[in-house]
Design a protein around this motif. Sequence first.
Motif, PDB file in Angstrom:
ATOM      1  N   ALA A  50       0.840  -1.198   0.000  1.00  8.06           N
ATOM      2  CA  ALA A  50       0.000   0.000   0.000  1.00  8.06           C
ATOM      3  C   ALA A  50       0.875   1.248   0.000  1.00  8.06           C
ATOM      4  CB  ALA A  50      -0.908   0.008   1.216  1.00  8.06           C
ATOM      5  N   ASP A  51       0.435   2.252  -0.755  1.00  3.79           N
ATOM      6  CA  ASP A  51       1.015   3.590  -0.734  1.00  3.79           C
ATOM      7  C   ASP A  51      -0.061   4.519  -0.201  1.00  3.79           C
ATOM      8  OD1 ASP A  51       3.268   2.544  -1.935  1.00  3.79           O
ATOM      9  OD2 ASP A  51       2.691   3.186  -3.950  1.00  3.79           O
ATOM     10  N   GLU A  52       0.216   5.163   0.925  1.00  2.97           N
ATOM     11  CA  GLU A  52      -0.784   6.018   1.565  1.00  2.97           C
ATOM     12  C   GLU A  52      -0.227   7.427   1.713  1.00  2.97           C
ATOM     13  OE1 GLU A  52      -3.165   2.855   4.285  1.00  2.97           O
ATOM     14  OE2 GLU A  52      -1.286   3.602   5.131  1.00  2.97           O
ATOM     15  N   TYR A  53      -1.090   8.415   1.439  1.00  2.00           N
ATOM     16  CA  TYR A  53      -0.698   9.818   1.498  1.00  2.00           C
ATOM     17  C   TYR A  53      -1.794  10.615   2.184  1.00  2.00           C
ATOM     18  CZ  TYR A  53       1.959   8.050  -2.487  1.00  2.00           C
ATOM     19  OH  TYR A  53       2.747   7.296  -3.304  1.00  2.00           O
ATOM     20  N   GLN A  54      -1.406  11.693   2.815  1.00  2.00           N
ATOM     21  CA  GLN A  54      -2.397  12.628   3.330  1.00  2.00           C
ATOM     22  C   GLN A  54      -1.766  14.005   3.477  1.00  2.00           C
ATOM     23  OE1 GLN A  54      -3.956  11.783   7.192  1.00  2.00           O
ATOM     24  NE2 GLN A  54      -1.973  11.325   8.079  1.00  2.00           N
ATOM     25  N   VAL A  55      -2.608  15.019   3.355  1.00  2.00           N
ATOM     26  CA  VAL A  55      -2.168  16.381   3.600  1.00  2.00           C
ATOM     27  C   VAL A  55      -3.335  17.114   4.254  1.00  2.00           C
ATOM     28  CG1 VAL A  55      -2.803  17.216   1.288  1.00  2.00           C
ATOM     29  CG2 VAL A  55      -1.072  18.440   2.635  1.00  2.00           C
ATOM     30  N   ALA A  56      -3.031  17.837   5.304  1.00  2.00           N
ATOM     31  CA  ALA A  56      -4.034  18.638   6.013  1.00  2.00           C
ATOM     32  C   ALA A  56      -3.571  20.088   6.014  1.00  2.00           C
ATOM     33  CB  ALA A  56      -4.211  18.139   7.441  1.00  2.00           C
ATOM     34  N   PHE A  57      -4.530  20.989   5.833  1.00  2.00           N
ATOM     35  CA  PHE A  57      -4.255  22.425   5.845  1.00  2.00           C
ATOM     36  C   PHE A  57      -5.243  23.043   6.821  1.00  2.00           C
ATOM     37  CE2 PHE A  57      -4.491  26.663   3.474  1.00  2.00           C
ATOM     38  CZ  PHE A  57      -3.318  27.132   4.026  1.00  2.00           C
ATOM     39  N   ASN A  58      -4.751  23.467   8.004  1.00  2.00           N
ATOM     40  CA  ASN A  58      -5.598  23.969   9.082  1.00  2.00           C
ATOM     41  C   ASN A  58      -5.320  25.456   9.299  1.00  2.00           C
ATOM     42  OD1 ASN A  58      -6.363  21.282   9.463  1.00  2.00           O
ATOM     43  ND2 ASN A  58      -4.667  20.933  10.873  1.00  2.00           N
ATOM     44  N   ASN A  59      -6.408  26.239   9.403  1.00  2.00           N
ATOM     45  CA  ASN A  59      -6.281  27.684   9.530  1.00  2.00           C
ATOM     46  C   ASN A  59      -7.209  28.205  10.616  1.00  2.00           C
ATOM     47  OD1 ASN A  59      -4.685  28.377   6.901  1.00  2.00           O
ATOM     48  ND2 ASN A  59      -6.247  26.911   6.317  1.00  2.00           N
ATOM     49  N   ASP A  60      -6.710  29.107  11.452  1.00  2.00           N
ATOM     50  CA  ASP A  60      -7.512  29.741  12.495  1.00  2.00           C
ATOM     51  C   ASP A  60      -7.225  31.240  12.481  1.00  2.00           C
ATOM     52  OD1 ASP A  60      -8.774  27.450  13.832  1.00  2.00           O
ATOM     53  OD2 ASP A  60      -6.714  26.878  14.269  1.00  2.00           O
ATOM     54  N   TRP A  61      -8.304  32.012  12.514  1.00  2.00           N
ATOM     55  CA  TRP A  61      -8.209  33.465  12.524  1.00  2.00           C
ATOM     56  C   TRP A  61      -8.942  33.975  13.744  1.00  2.00           C
ATOM     57  CZ3 TRP A  61     -11.411  37.325   9.263  1.00  2.00           C
ATOM     58  CH2 TRP A  61     -10.810  38.578   9.290  1.00  2.00           C
ATOM     59  N   LEU A  62      -8.238  34.614  14.662  1.00  2.00           N
ATOM     60  CA  LEU A  62      -8.802  35.056  15.935  1.00  2.00           C
ATOM     61  C   LEU A  62      -8.859  36.572  15.985  1.00  2.00           C
ATOM     62  CD1 LEU A  62      -9.801  34.343  18.797  1.00  2.00           C
ATOM     63  CD2 LEU A  62      -7.402  34.389  19.522  1.00  2.00           C
ATOM     64  N   GLN A  63     -10.061  37.085  16.215  1.00  2.00           N
ATOM     65  CA  GLN A  63     -10.284  38.514  16.398  1.00  2.00           C
ATOM     66  C   GLN A  63     -10.848  38.734  17.802  1.00  2.00           C
ATOM     67  OE1 GLN A  63      -9.585  41.069  13.967  1.00  2.00           O
ATOM     68  NE2 GLN A  63      -8.397  39.303  13.267  1.00  2.00           N
ATOM     69  N   GLU A  64     -11.045  39.981  18.173  1.00  2.00           N
ATOM     70  CA  GLU A  64     -11.520  40.270  19.522  1.00  2.00           C
ATOM     71  C   GLU A  64     -12.929  39.728  19.764  1.00  2.00           C
ATOM     72  OE1 GLU A  64     -12.560  44.160  22.238  1.00  2.00           O
ATOM     73  OE2 GLU A  64     -10.982  44.324  20.739  1.00  2.00           O
ATOM     74  N   ARG A  65     -13.829  39.832  18.788  1.00  2.00           N
ATOM     75  CA  ARG A  65     -15.225  39.427  18.974  1.00  2.00           C
ATOM     76  C   ARG A  65     -15.583  38.108  18.300  1.00  2.00           C
ATOM     77  NH1 ARG A  65     -16.827  41.314  23.234  1.00  2.00           N
ATOM     78  NH2 ARG A  65     -18.968  40.956  22.670  1.00  2.00           N
ATOM     79  N   TYR A  66     -14.710  37.562  17.472  1.00  2.00           N
ATOM     80  CA  TYR A  66     -15.034  36.312  16.783  1.00  2.00           C
ATOM     81  C   TYR A  66     -13.762  35.550  16.412  1.00  2.00           C
ATOM     82  CZ  TYR A  66     -14.019  39.016  12.557  1.00  2.00           C
ATOM     83  OH  TYR A  66     -13.408  39.793  11.616  1.00  2.00           O
TER      84      TYR A  66
END
Length: 193
Positions: A50-66
């Motif tokens: 088996a050849d297995e691959y994965q890629v994850a792209f995680n993003n978080d944007w934090l502001q004062e109210r949201y």
Amino acid sequence: GRNPRLNQEAAWGFDTGGGVNLKAQGETLTSELLPRFNFRRFVIGENLNADEYQVAFNNDWLQERYALGLDVAYVRDSTLTNEFDETGAVRVDITNRDSLLLNPNATWFVNDSTAVTSGFVFNDVSYVDAEDTGFVDYDYKQGTAGINHRWRDNATVFANFYVSEFQAADDGNPLNGDQTSETRSYSGMAGVT
């Protein structure tokens, strides 16, 4: 290694993999890129490579109210590992599975003690060259909405509501006709921590 098909055939091989974690972080934005790979090679054991691959792209944007988040992932893995847990030990077919996951979410800070949350999960799964194996492509969706309120310094009250939908494609069996299977569920949870 152990033979995931649970028969008496011997299996001998190796399993190797790796990945990196790339992260960029600013005052309000955090992004991660997480590529991974895994290769299985068997000297003894028919059809277990088996050849297995994965890629994850995680993003978080934090502001004062949201706060906003967006996670995206692609995974190609083998039914050697994942279907053993998901469809039981009786499966003998081996193929690759492609999974695309999308997860946007948002939090609104109403005040210092109350936050309203929402999110959506979309997971699209398809099997590669899976004719006559019994594996059926499917997708899963879930929407969530919730509220958290800090009642006291050491107690938080929360309530969450979920709507989920599971939809499986036509299995290709002419005896079953051309049909899809769909299940929708609603649930909620409330409590104090």
